[in-house]
Design a protein around this motif. Structure first.
Motif, PDB file in Angstrom:
ATOM      1  N   PRO A  11      37.087  50.273  43.156  1.00  0.00           N
ATOM      2  CA  PRO A  11      36.268  51.679  42.949  1.00  0.00           C
ATOM      3  C   PRO A  11      35.005  51.635  44.255  1.00  0.00           C
ATOM      4  O   PRO A  11      34.579  52.837  44.751  1.00  0.00           O
ATOM      5  N   GLU A  12      34.396  50.335  44.674  1.00  0.00           N
ATOM      6  CA  GLU A  12      33.190  50.405  45.586  1.00  0.00           C
ATOM      7  C   GLU A  12      33.893  50.117  46.917  1.00  0.00           C
ATOM      8  O   GLU A  12      33.731  50.832  47.951  1.00  0.00           O
ATOM      9  N   CYS A  13      34.611  49.090  47.087  1.00  0.00           N
ATOM     10  CA  CYS A  13      34.871  48.409  48.630  1.00  0.00           C
ATOM     11  C   CYS A  13      36.344  49.082  48.799  1.00  0.00           C
ATOM     12  O   CYS A  13      36.646  48.700  49.978  1.00  0.00           O
ATOM     13  N   ALA A  14      37.184  49.544  48.016  1.00  0.00           N
ATOM     14  CA  ALA A  14      38.370  49.999  48.134  1.00  0.00           C
ATOM     15  C   ALA A  14      39.342  48.962  48.648  1.00  0.00           C
ATOM     16  O   ALA A  14      40.571  49.172  49.269  1.00  0.00           O
ATOM     17  N   LYS A  15      39.037  47.669  48.180  1.00  0.00           N
ATOM     18  CA  LYS A  15      39.939  46.354  48.467  1.00  0.00           C
ATOM     19  C   LYS A  15      41.265  47.029  47.316  1.00  0.00           C
ATOM     20  O   LYS A  15      41.246  47.472  46.140  1.00  0.00           O
ATOM     21  N   HIS A  16      42.586  46.500  47.795  1.00  0.00           N
ATOM     22  CA  HIS A  16      43.818  46.925  47.292  1.00  0.00           C
ATOM     23  C   HIS A  16      44.465  45.534  47.203  1.00  0.00           C
ATOM     24  O   HIS A  16      44.492  44.837  48.335  1.00  0.00           O
ATOM     25  N   TRP A  17      44.987  45.091  45.838  1.00  0.00           N
ATOM     26  CA  TRP A  17      45.603  44.211  45.675  1.00  0.00           C
ATOM     27  C   TRP A  17      46.733  44.203  44.406  1.00  0.00           C
ATOM     28  O   TRP A  17      46.585  45.047  43.812  1.00  0.00           O
ATOM     29  N   ARG A  18      47.662  43.360  44.235  1.00  0.00           N
ATOM     30  CA  ARG A  18      48.348  43.163  43.206  1.00  0.00           C
ATOM     31  C   ARG A  18      48.128  42.153  42.193  1.00  0.00           C
ATOM     32  O   ARG A  18      47.743  40.877  42.797  1.00  0.00           O
ATOM     33  N   GLU A  19      48.380  42.304  40.906  1.00  0.00           N
ATOM     34  CA  GLU A  19      48.276  41.131  39.911  1.00  0.00           C
ATOM     35  C   GLU A  19      49.067  41.398  38.734  1.00  0.00           C
ATOM     36  O   GLU A  19      49.649  42.437  38.645  1.00  0.00           O
ATOM     37  N   THR A  20      49.663  40.372  38.027  1.00  0.00           N
ATOM     38  CA  THR A  20      50.493  40.610  37.042  1.00  0.00           C
ATOM     39  C   THR A  20      49.450  40.632  35.877  1.00  0.00           C
ATOM     40  O   THR A  20      48.382  40.056  35.790  1.00  0.00           O
ATOM     41  N   PRO A  21      50.086  41.241  34.806  1.00  0.00           N
ATOM     42  CA  PRO A  21      49.053  41.673  33.726  1.00  0.00           C
ATOM     43  C   PRO A  21      48.554  40.687  33.045  1.00  0.00           C
ATOM     44  O   PRO A  21      47.500  40.375  32.601  1.00  0.00           O
ATOM     45  N   ARG A  22      49.233  39.528  32.851  1.00  0.00           N
ATOM     46  CA  ARG A  22      48.827  38.154  32.232  1.00  0.00           C
ATOM     47  C   ARG A  22      47.584  37.606  32.782  1.00  0.00           C
ATOM     48  O   ARG A  22      46.977  36.905  32.388  1.00  0.00           O
ATOM     49  N   GLU A  23      47.497  37.905  34.199  1.00  0.00           N
ATOM     50  CA  GLU A  23      46.620  37.120  34.977  1.00  0.00           C
ATOM     51  C   GLU A  23      45.050  38.169  34.878  1.00  0.00           C
ATOM     52  O   GLU A  23      44.052  37.698  35.440  1.00  0.00           O
TER      53      GLU A  23
END
Length: 59
Positions: A11-23
């Motif tokens: 919400p602050e720097c707008a970095k976008h990435w993907r993670e698995t829910p278990r991580e």
């Protein structure tokens, strides 16, 4: 079988990435952006409602 991944958006720097829910930490936990270290509830980093629903499903 491929594991589900959720898209995250800071919400602050707008970095976008993907993670698995278990991580990721549990739903009510505070999460820290790996880019700017902003701290919010993990649900606030979910990019879409679909990502939030997928996250909740695997928690």
């Amino acid at each position: 079988m491929d594991e589900a991944a959720v898209q995250l958006l800071c919400p602050e720097c707008a970095k976008h990435w993907r993670e698995t829910p278990r991580e990721l930490p549990a739903g009510g936990s505070t999460f820290h952006c790996p880019n700017c270290h902003a701290s919010y509830r993990i649900s606030e980093f979910m990019r879409t409602d679909r990502d939030l629903n997928a996250f909740k499903q695997f928690q």
